[in-house]
Design an enzyme around this catalytic site. Structure first.
Site, PDB file in Angstrom:
ATOM      1  N   GLU A  56      19.050  66.629  17.994  1.00 43.32           N
ATOM      2  CA  GLU A  56      19.333  66.391  16.492  1.00 43.32           C
ATOM      3  C   GLU A  56      17.898  66.239  15.799  1.00 43.32           C
ATOM      4  O   GLU A  56      18.002  66.882  14.657  1.00 43.32           O
ATOM      5  CB  GLU A  56      19.945  64.960  16.187  1.00 43.32           C
ATOM      6  CG  GLU A  56      20.293  64.592  14.654  1.00 43.32           C
ATOM      7  CD  GLU A  56      20.317  63.073  14.556  1.00 43.32           C
ATOM      8  OE1 GLU A  56      20.013  62.669  13.465  1.00 43.32           O
ATOM      9  OE2 GLU A  56      20.673  62.289  15.186  1.00 43.32           O
TER      10      GLU A  56
ATOM     11  N   ASP B 293      17.666  69.501  13.058  1.00 40.87           N
ATOM     12  CA  ASP B 293      17.167  69.033  11.590  1.00 40.87           C
ATOM     13  C   ASP B 293      15.978  70.094  11.148  1.00 40.87           C
ATOM     14  O   ASP B 293      15.977  70.617  10.125  1.00 40.87           O
ATOM     15  CB  ASP B 293      16.725  67.662  11.474  1.00 40.87           C
ATOM     16  CG  ASP B 293      16.381  67.304  10.159  1.00 40.87           C
ATOM     17  OD1 ASP B 293      17.209  67.288   9.293  1.00 40.87           O
ATOM     18  OD2 ASP B 293      15.220  67.026   9.898  1.00 40.87           O
TER      19      ASP B 293
ATOM     20  N   ASP C 190      25.225  64.484  12.346  1.00 38.86           N
ATOM     21  CA  ASP C 190      24.299  64.457  13.509  1.00 38.86           C
ATOM     22  C   ASP C 190      24.488  65.621  14.588  1.00 38.86           C
ATOM     23  O   ASP C 190      23.833  66.029  15.085  1.00 38.86           O
ATOM     24  CB  ASP C 190      24.239  63.195  14.252  1.00 38.86           C
ATOM     25  CG  ASP C 190      23.526  62.119  13.094  1.00 38.86           C
ATOM     26  OD1 ASP C 190      22.930  62.565  12.283  1.00 38.86           O
ATOM     27  OD2 ASP C 190      23.609  60.981  13.522  1.00 38.86           O
TER      28      ASP C 190
ATOM     29  N   GLU D 112      23.694  69.224  13.718  1.00 37.65           N
ATOM     30  CA  GLU D 112      22.257  69.320  13.839  1.00 37.65           C
ATOM     31  C   GLU D 112      21.844  69.316  15.329  1.00 37.65           C
ATOM     32  O   GLU D 112      21.041  70.195  15.751  1.00 37.65           O
ATOM     33  CB  GLU D 112      21.471  68.263  13.192  1.00 37.65           C
ATOM     34  CG  GLU D 112      21.518  68.363  11.673  1.00 37.65           C
ATOM     35  CD  GLU D 112      20.645  67.140  11.021  1.00 37.65           C
ATOM     36  OE1 GLU D 112      20.205  67.494   9.956  1.00 37.65           O
ATOM     37  OE2 GLU D 112      20.597  66.215  11.617  1.00 37.65           O
TER      38      GLU D 112
END
EC number: 3.1.26.3
Length: 229
Positions: A46, A50, A119, A122
């Site tokens: 994650e 991101d 989450d 990502e």
């Protein structure tokens, strides 16, 4: 066909390392209940996803809008990578059905929890980047995100707190309150949870990297609730 083969067919990519794909969909609650299996949760993926998402979206905006000011591009990017948008993208590709959760988290409704779905989206981006490279990430985003940008969905970036206030105060004076419910994650990657209360009723919850982002996210969910009744 097992679920991971189904998922690869759905997203249009074959993973060389299927374990990496599984990790992207593994919540920490599942790891806690399956310690003997030596599985890893998706938090590191994650973190990477991101950054990859911000880079690819920034690059797309930079090239698509050559005359757009930096401040406007920043607002557009924030609207694209915020939690409600990520949830929308995750739902569009049916990611929730593949998430591996612990029994407790499952019973608590974790599979549909917005922060969890954001989450997972990502972490999938992070796994896809590691396994297939940046070009395949862009190919995936060309199907899921970039068409919405092309359609102008983010040209009018909105202050959701102001918009919510305008909606609920059209007919009467109301009291709008925002509460920070808590924070999670390590110091370098904190997430805050917030809720918005209108006249004593919780209308929306959301999370974000800052308290302000969490409040904006909660306001956006409240607006969605009010406009889809």
């Amino acid at each position: 066909m097992n679920q991971w083969e189904e998922l690869q067919e759905s997203v249009g990519f074959d993973f060389k390392d299927v374990e990496l794909l599984k990790q992207a969909f593994t919540h920490s609650s599942y790891v806690n209940e399956h310690r003997r299996e030596n599985v890893k949760d998706n938090e590191r993926l994650e973190f990477l996803g991101d950054a990859v998402l911000e880079l690819t979206v920034s690059d797309y905006l930079f090239n698509k809008y050559p005359d757009m000011a930096e401040g406007h591009m920043t607002k557009m990017r924030a609207a694209i990578v915020c939690e409600p948008s990520l949830v929308e993208f995750a739902e569009a590709v049916h990611f929730s059905k593949y998430v591996r959760l612990g029994k407790g988290e499952e019973k608590a409704g974790g599979r549909t929890r917005p922060a969890l779905l954001a989450d997972v989206f990502e972490s999938f981006i992070g796994a896809l980047y590691l396994d297939n490279g940046i070009d395949k990430v862009v190919t995936f985003l060309e199907r899921v995100i970039f068409p919405k940008i092309d359609a102008g969905a983010y040209l009018q970036t909105v202050d959701y707190k102001t918009q919510l206030q305008e909606i609920v105060q059209r007919d009467r004076d109301v009291l709008i309150e925002y509460d920070i419910l808590g924070e999670t994650g390590p110091a370098h990657n904190k997430a805050f949870d917030a809720q918005v209360i209108v006249n004593g009723q919780v209308l929306g919850k959301g999370s974000g990297r800052t308290k302000k982002q969490a409040e904006q996210s909660a306001a956006q969910f409240a607006i969605n609730q009010l406009t889809h009744r």
